[in-house]
Design an enzyme around this catalytic site. Sequence first.
Site, PDB file in Angstrom:
ATOM      1  N   ARG A  46      38.655  56.593  49.398  1.00 55.74           N
ATOM      2  CA  ARG A  46      37.595  55.586  49.232  1.00 55.74           C
ATOM      3  C   ARG A  46      36.438  56.207  48.454  1.00 55.74           C
ATOM      4  O   ARG A  46      35.855  55.588  47.559  1.00 55.74           O
ATOM      5  CB  ARG A  46      37.123  55.054  50.595  1.00 55.74           C
ATOM      6  N   TYR A  98      29.976  32.217  35.613  1.00 53.15           N
ATOM      7  CA  TYR A  98      31.260  31.977  36.267  1.00 53.15           C
ATOM      8  C   TYR A  98      31.012  31.385  37.662  1.00 53.15           C
ATOM      9  O   TYR A  98      30.120  31.841  38.383  1.00 53.15           O
ATOM     10  CB  TYR A  98      32.021  33.315  36.350  1.00 53.15           C
ATOM     11  N   ASP A 170      27.262  40.794  32.468  1.00 55.15           N
ATOM     12  CA  ASP A 170      28.691  40.584  32.697  1.00 55.15           C
ATOM     13  C   ASP A 170      29.342  40.532  31.315  1.00 55.15           C
ATOM     14  O   ASP A 170      29.153  39.582  30.564  1.00 55.15           O
ATOM     15  CB  ASP A 170      28.901  39.269  33.474  1.00 55.15           C
ATOM     16  N   LYS A 195      40.728  40.412  33.302  1.00 55.73           N
ATOM     17  CA  LYS A 195      40.845  39.618  32.078  1.00 55.73           C
ATOM     18  C   LYS A 195      41.317  40.502  30.913  1.00 55.73           C
ATOM     19  O   LYS A 195      42.379  41.076  30.985  1.00 55.73           O
ATOM     20  CB  LYS A 195      39.503  38.938  31.807  1.00 55.73           C
TER      21      LYS A 195
HETATM   22  C1  LIG Z   1      32.871  36.093  33.489  1.00 53.50           C
HETATM   23  C2  LIG Z   1      33.511  36.415  34.799  1.00 53.50           C
HETATM   24  N1  LIG Z   1      32.916  37.270  35.625  1.00 53.50           N
HETATM   25  C3  LIG Z   1      33.455  37.598  36.817  1.00 53.50           C
HETATM   26  C4  LIG Z   1      34.645  37.040  37.243  1.00 53.50           C
HETATM   27  C5  LIG Z   1      35.212  37.414  38.575  1.00 53.50           C
HETATM   28  O1  LIG Z   1      36.263  38.341  38.408  1.00 53.50           O
HETATM   29  P1  LIG Z   1      37.516  38.484  39.385  1.00 53.50           P
HETATM   30  O2  LIG Z   1      38.287  37.213  39.319  1.00 53.50           O
HETATM   31  O3  LIG Z   1      38.233  39.679  38.849  1.00 53.50           O
HETATM   32  O4  LIG Z   1      36.963  38.719  40.751  1.00 53.50           O
HETATM   33  C6  LIG Z   1      35.309  36.151  36.412  1.00 53.50           C
HETATM   34  C7  LIG Z   1      36.590  35.551  36.827  1.00 53.50           C
HETATM   35  O5  LIG Z   1      37.094  34.622  36.241  1.00 53.50           O
HETATM   36  C8  LIG Z   1      34.731  35.816  35.149  1.00 53.50           C
HETATM   37  O6  LIG Z   1      35.320  34.956  34.306  1.00 53.50           O
END
Ligand SMILES: Cc1ncc(COP(=O)(O)O)c(C=O)c1O
Length: 377
Positions: A46, A98, A170, A195
């Site tokens: 961890r 998101y 992000d 992604k």
């Molecule tokens: C721009 C963005 N940030 C964060 C996330 C969250 O990521 P995760 O699905 O890997 O938890 C997503 C998921 O679609 C996203 O599109």
Amino acid sequence: MKRKTKLIHGGISTDPATGAVSFPIYQVSTYKQEGVGGHKGYEYSRTGNPTRFALEELIKDLEGGEAGFAFGSGMAAMTAVMMLFNSGDHIILTDDVYGGSFRVMTKVLNRLGIHSTFVDTSNLETIVSAIKPNTRAIHLETPTNPLLKITDIEEVAKLAKEHGLLTIVDNTFSTPYWQNPIELGADIVIHSATKYLGGHSDVVAGLAVVNNKKLAEDLHFVQNSTGGVLGPQDSWLLIRGMKTLGIRMEETEKNTAAIVDFLQGHSKVKKVFYPGLETHPNHAIAKKQVRGFGGMVSFDLGSAENADKFLSKIHYFTLAESLGAVESLISVPARMTHASIPVERRAELGITDGLVRISVGLEDVEDLIDDLNQALE
Ligand SMILES: Cc1ncc(COP(=O)(O)O)c(C=O)c1O
């Protein structure tokens, strides 16, 4: 080192213990100590695991930061970053983030006293008017999801510094291949590595990179304390996926440009949202801060019925949540990724029922355009 070279040789590309060119999967939870505290840098997985560390070093190098951190999902990465703040603190976020990011801020972290305000961060004045005495950070998503609005990271980072705030970006949609927020002044970068970084729809993961030692110490403390770490197998899958990020992003860019061209010329498409279009309201900022506009495109078909008819005919675009994979994906944000956003708020943001979002993959672009064409007809 140029970017494509860094993807292959950045981080710890070869195992120092064995010379293995594919960094090994250290499937281990604990490490033998010669005496109490006499370890070789790893005590418990961890706290640190060699395969995860190789990935963390790679994303650190790609984003140009001080330290990288790998988590079990993008949401785990974002939540860990938010755990840097305290009860009573206030965070400003981009309005069409998101859906999951909106949900964690408004349904989970709010219960712990971390407050948030969502504003159109592509407009600096709206950010300034949202700053309060207890504001600690500005969290940007750029391009946004699903309307692909662009925020000027450099300008926001300058503003944030003037007010003593952190800038968090992000960078999921652009990836470090096209956009480097830390070079533009950001303090923390977050990824849903599920992604483009993973790229093959086979791993859920999150990454964060920070730009200084203090943040590195603090985020490692949170990561180790809350424990949402990425396992060694998934860390290895991500390292493997990231080696081809450059060629995948270049090819995606070409396919996307051709598809945007096609969609724009089609009479059944009411509006196309893509930052590479000169008509996009933030095109000039996009041109300044990214090297590629990415593979995400949204377009409005006018109604939920039109969108449903279109979806029932499409073949090569898989109806699925997520994005950034080798296979083209399609979704209806209002009823899928953004369903957790209240209906009135979606209306305010312009996330209509007829809005369709595609993530352009690596199939032959002629097949993709033929498919879109027959489904629209
Ligand atoms: C721009 C963005 N940030 C964060 C996330 C969250 O990521 P995760 O699905 O890997 O938890 C997503 C998921 O679609 C996203 O599109």
